[in-house]
Motif scaffolding. Structure first.
Motif, PDB file in Angstrom:
ATOM      1  N   MET A  11      60.460  84.702  49.783  1.00 19.22           N
ATOM      2  CA  MET A  11      61.154  84.187  48.611  1.00 19.22           C
ATOM      3  C   MET A  11      60.912  82.695  48.455  1.00 19.22           C
ATOM      4  SD  MET A  11      62.441  86.624  46.979  1.00 19.22           S
ATOM      5  CE  MET A  11      63.290  85.587  45.794  1.00 19.22           C
ATOM      6  N   SER A  12      60.858  81.974  49.585  1.00 19.76           N
ATOM      7  CA  SER A  12      60.585  80.542  49.529  1.00 19.76           C
ATOM      8  C   SER A  12      59.189  80.279  48.977  1.00 19.76           C
ATOM      9  CB  SER A  12      60.723  79.919  50.922  1.00 19.76           C
ATOM     10  OG  SER A  12      60.373  78.555  50.899  1.00 19.76           O
ATOM     11  N   ALA A  13      58.204  81.037  49.477  1.00 23.52           N
ATOM     12  CA  ALA A  13      56.827  80.885  48.998  1.00 23.52           C
ATOM     13  C   ALA A  13      56.729  81.270  47.522  1.00 23.52           C
ATOM     14  CB  ALA A  13      55.889  81.753  49.834  1.00 23.52           C
ATOM     15  N   LEU A  14      57.438  82.346  47.137  1.00 25.03           N
ATOM     16  CA  LEU A  14      57.441  82.770  45.734  1.00 25.03           C
ATOM     17  C   LEU A  14      58.039  81.686  44.852  1.00 25.03           C
ATOM     18  CD1 LEU A  14      57.021  84.909  43.540  1.00 25.03           C
ATOM     19  CD2 LEU A  14      59.275  85.843  44.139  1.00 25.03           C
ATOM     20  N   GLY A  15      59.135  81.080  45.324  1.00 24.29           N
ATOM     21  CA  GLY A  15      59.775  80.018  44.558  1.00 24.29           C
ATOM     22  C   GLY A  15      58.848  78.841  44.338  1.00 24.29           C
ATOM     23  N   GLN A  16      58.107  78.453  45.384  1.00 26.47           N
ATOM     24  CA  GLN A  16      57.160  77.346  45.255  1.00 26.47           C
ATOM     25  C   GLN A  16      56.036  77.698  44.285  1.00 26.47           C
ATOM     26  OE1 GLN A  16      55.810  76.116  49.127  1.00 26.47           O
ATOM     27  NE2 GLN A  16      57.876  75.989  49.958  1.00 26.47           N
ATOM     28  N   LEU A  17      55.567  78.953  44.369  1.00 26.74           N
ATOM     29  CA  LEU A  17      54.503  79.395  43.469  1.00 26.74           C
ATOM     30  C   LEU A  17      54.973  79.371  42.018  1.00 26.74           C
ATOM     31  CD1 LEU A  17      51.737  80.696  42.867  1.00 26.74           C
ATOM     32  CD2 LEU A  17      52.801  82.927  43.335  1.00 26.74           C
ATOM     33  N   VAL A  18      56.168  79.921  41.782  1.00 22.10           N
ATOM     34  CA  VAL A  18      56.711  79.987  40.428  1.00 22.10           C
ATOM     35  C   VAL A  18      56.940  78.585  39.867  1.00 22.10           C
ATOM     36  CG1 VAL A  18      58.734  80.662  39.066  1.00 22.10           C
ATOM     37  CG2 VAL A  18      57.736  82.271  40.690  1.00 22.10           C
ATOM     38  N   ALA A  19      57.488  77.699  40.703  1.00 20.15           N
ATOM     39  CA  ALA A  19      57.715  76.318  40.266  1.00 20.15           C
ATOM     40  C   ALA A  19      56.397  75.648  39.903  1.00 20.15           C
ATOM     41  CB  ALA A  19      58.437  75.531  41.359  1.00 20.15           C
ATOM     42  N   GLY A  20      55.352  75.901  40.698  1.00 13.96           N
ATOM     43  CA  GLY A  20      54.035  75.333  40.412  1.00 13.96           C
ATOM     44  C   GLY A  20      53.461  75.861  39.112  1.00 13.96           C
ATOM     45  N   VAL A  21      53.620  77.171  38.881  1.00 17.17           N
ATOM     46  CA  VAL A  21      53.124  77.777  37.636  1.00 17.17           C
ATOM     47  C   VAL A  21      53.851  77.184  36.435  1.00 17.17           C
ATOM     48  CG1 VAL A  21      53.029  79.912  36.298  1.00 17.17           C
ATOM     49  CG2 VAL A  21      52.379  79.934  38.708  1.00 17.17           C
ATOM     50  N   ALA A  22      55.174  77.052  36.542  1.00 14.96           N
ATOM     51  CA  ALA A  22      55.964  76.479  35.445  1.00 14.96           C
ATOM     52  C   ALA A  22      55.516  75.057  35.138  1.00 14.96           C
ATOM     53  CB  ALA A  22      57.449  76.505  35.801  1.00 14.96           C
ATOM     54  N   HIS A  23      55.244  74.285  36.194  1.00 16.05           N
ATOM     55  CA  HIS A  23      54.798  72.903  36.003  1.00 16.05           C
ATOM     56  C   HIS A  23      53.435  72.865  35.319  1.00 16.05           C
ATOM     57  CE1 HIS A  23      54.257  68.633  36.794  1.00 16.05           C
ATOM     58  NE2 HIS A  23      53.078  68.909  37.318  1.00 16.05           N
ATOM     59  N   GLU A  24      52.528  73.738  35.748  1.00 15.31           N
ATOM     60  CA  GLU A  24      51.194  73.769  35.164  1.00 15.31           C
ATOM     61  C   GLU A  24      51.226  74.244  33.716  1.00 15.31           C
ATOM     62  OE1 GLU A  24      48.455  72.551  36.417  1.00 15.31           O
ATOM     63  OE2 GLU A  24      49.612  71.917  38.168  1.00 15.31           O
ATOM     64  N   ILE A  25      52.174  75.113  33.381  1.00 15.25           N
ATOM     65  CA  ILE A  25      52.315  75.573  31.989  1.00 15.25           C
ATOM     66  C   ILE A  25      52.783  74.426  31.105  1.00 15.25           C
ATOM     67  CG2 ILE A  25      53.702  77.030  30.452  1.00 15.25           C
ATOM     68  CD1 ILE A  25      53.640  79.191  32.581  1.00 15.25           C
ATOM     69  N   ASN A  26      53.708  73.625  31.620  1.00 14.05           N
ATOM     70  CA  ASN A  26      54.303  72.564  30.813  1.00 14.05           C
ATOM     71  C   ASN A  26      53.281  71.527  30.356  1.00 14.05           C
ATOM     72  OD1 ASN A  26      56.882  73.510  30.716  1.00 14.05           O
ATOM     73  ND2 ASN A  26      57.588  72.405  32.513  1.00 14.05           N
ATOM     74  N   ASN A  27      52.327  71.180  31.219  1.00 14.42           N
ATOM     75  CA  ASN A  27      51.353  70.149  30.863  1.00 14.42           C
ATOM     76  C   ASN A  27      50.515  70.520  29.637  1.00 14.42           C
ATOM     77  OD1 ASN A  27      52.173  68.376  32.868  1.00 14.42           O
ATOM     78  ND2 ASN A  27      50.771  69.212  34.390  1.00 14.42           N
ATOM     79  N   PRO A  28      49.799  71.663  29.638  1.00 13.67           N
ATOM     80  CA  PRO A  28      49.022  72.005  28.431  1.00 13.67           C
ATOM     81  C   PRO A  28      49.907  72.317  27.231  1.00 13.67           C
ATOM     82  CG  PRO A  28      48.948  73.805  30.032  1.00 13.67           C
ATOM     83  CD  PRO A  28      49.570  72.645  30.731  1.00 13.67           C
ATOM     84  N   MET A  29      51.126  72.866  27.480  1.00 18.53           N
ATOM     85  CA  MET A  29      52.008  73.175  26.358  1.00 18.53           C
ATOM     86  C   MET A  29      52.471  71.907  25.663  1.00 18.53           C
ATOM     87  SD  MET A  29      52.229  76.185  25.521  1.00 18.53           S
ATOM     88  CE  MET A  29      53.447  75.756  24.288  1.00 18.53           C
ATOM     89  N   GLY A  30      52.675  70.834  26.423  1.00 21.38           N
ATOM     90  CA  GLY A  30      53.039  69.566  25.806  1.00 21.38           C
ATOM     91  C   GLY A  30      51.935  69.057  24.901  1.00 21.38           C
ATOM     92  N   CYS A  31      50.708  69.205  25.367  1.00 22.77           N
ATOM     93  CA  CYS A  31      49.549  68.798  24.576  1.00 22.77           C
ATOM     94  C   CYS A  31      49.427  69.652  23.312  1.00 22.77           C
ATOM     95  CB  CYS A  31      48.287  68.908  25.424  1.00 22.77           C
ATOM     96  SG  CYS A  31      46.755  68.532  24.539  1.00 22.77           S
ATOM     97  N   ILE A  32      49.544  70.974  23.472  1.00 21.73           N
ATOM     98  CA  ILE A  32      49.433  71.892  22.330  1.00 21.73           C
ATOM     99  C   ILE A  32      50.525  71.599  21.301  1.00 21.73           C
ATOM    100  CG2 ILE A  32      49.671  74.304  21.615  1.00 21.73           C
ATOM    101  CD1 ILE A  32      48.361  75.076  24.295  1.00 21.73           C
ATOM    102  N   ASN A  33      51.750  71.438  21.776  1.00 18.57           N
ATOM    103  CA  ASN A  33      52.871  71.222  20.864  1.00 18.57           C
ATOM    104  C   ASN A  33      52.707  69.913  20.084  1.00 18.57           C
ATOM    105  OD1 ASN A  33      55.425  72.039  19.778  1.00 18.57           O
ATOM    106  ND2 ASN A  33      56.398  70.472  21.034  1.00 18.57           N
ATOM    107  N   GLY A  34      52.296  68.838  20.797  1.00 21.48           N
ATOM    108  CA  GLY A  34      52.109  67.558  20.135  1.00 21.48           C
ATOM    109  C   GLY A  34      51.019  67.598  19.086  1.00 21.48           C
TER     110      GLY A  34
END
Length: 278
Positions: A11-34
């Motif tokens: 669960m700890s490893a899954l949490g780190q993976l999910v947090a990393g995916v969410a962070h990586e999604i936010n970067n391109p989404m910020g660019c797309i939205n802007g």
């Protein structure tokens, strides 16, 4: 204990993976939205320029008229705003998913932190939304939420997210199994998960009820449901750790209580009580 440690590490490893995916999604989404906002404004400016040209040149040349007809300018005027609206909805959807992933993957600290229970439940439902959709074997599972006015509670957010994920996923499994076993299956049959939150009468705890429309469980299974390594699922579909860990998180980690109410044919309800202040 060894199996629980392995589960916690997973669960700890899954949490780190999910947090990393969410962070990586936010970067391109910020660019797309802007850029999307700028693109929408630019298209509006282009249409204004076209309007000015049409006013000054009410009689376009044959070549220009053929070009206007080829691109179907009138249709573009009507369709482009709808396309932008759909894209806005898609961007908002991705943002919601990203926020839910970050909420679900919150790391636990060595001390309790204030947390919104409803955020945890909503993020879990959104993550599991693909499993709620209609399939060949059953109609869509409706989720009904009856939320009370709850204060922030002191807890380990990551662990509570694990609790809600386990219970709601099990509810979906129970509904799927009920539909598969139902001999006189009716496509109009109502499948639902009903979630209610409220404050207890003494104002010291929050009460969360999660009820499903599955077949329910008998008394013998109900008495064993929180035991380690006990599972009703087929080999390869469960470790028997899920509800045992849920029980441990609620009872030992948060000093709360968890009960299960169920009758055959009446579905299953989990009642979770968590103190507001630890």
């Amino acid at each position: 204990m060894q199996l629980q440690l392995v589960q916690n590490e997973k669960m700890s490893a899954l949490g780190q993976l999910v947090a990393g995916v969410a962070h990586e999604i936010n970067n391109p989404m910020g660019c797309i939205n802007g850029n999307f906002v700028l693109m929408e404004d630019s298209v509006k400016d282009l249409f204004q320029v076209i309007d000015c040209y049409q006013k000054e040149l009410p009689q376009p040349s044959v070549c220009l008229q053929e070009c206007i007809e080829a691109v179907d300018l009138d249709y573009l005027r009507l369709d482009l705003p709808k396309m932008f609206e759909s894209m806005h909805t898609a961007i908002s959807r991705i943002k919601d998913i990203s926020n839910s992933l970050r909420t679900f993957s919150r790391a636990d600290n060595n001390k309790y932190v204030l947390f919104n229970i409803h955020e945890a439940i909503n993020s879990t439902i959104l993550i599991l939304k693909h499993r709620l959709k209609a399939s060949e074997s059953r109609p869509e599972i409706e989720v009904y939420k009856d939320y009370g006015q709850l204060p922030l509670i002191e807890c380990y957010p990551g662990q509570l997210n694990q609790v809600f994920m386990n219970i709601i996923a099990n509810a979906i499994d129970a509904i799927d199994e009920a539909n598969l076993q139902h001999k006189n299956y009716n496509n109009n049959q109502k499948n639902y998960i009903y979630i209610k939150t409220t404050i207890t009468e003494n104002q010291k705890s929050v009460l969360i009820s999660i009820k499903d429309s599955g077949f329910g469980i008998n008394q013998k299974i109900k008495n064993q449901i929180f035991e380690h390594l006990f599972t009703t699922k087929e080999v390869g579909k469960g470790t028997g750790l899920g509800l045992a860990i849920v029980h441990q998180i609620i009872i030992e980690k948060h000093h709360g209580s968890i009960e299960v109410n169920s009758e055959i044919g009446q579905g299953t309800e989990f009642l979770i009580t968590i103190p507001i202040h630890q």
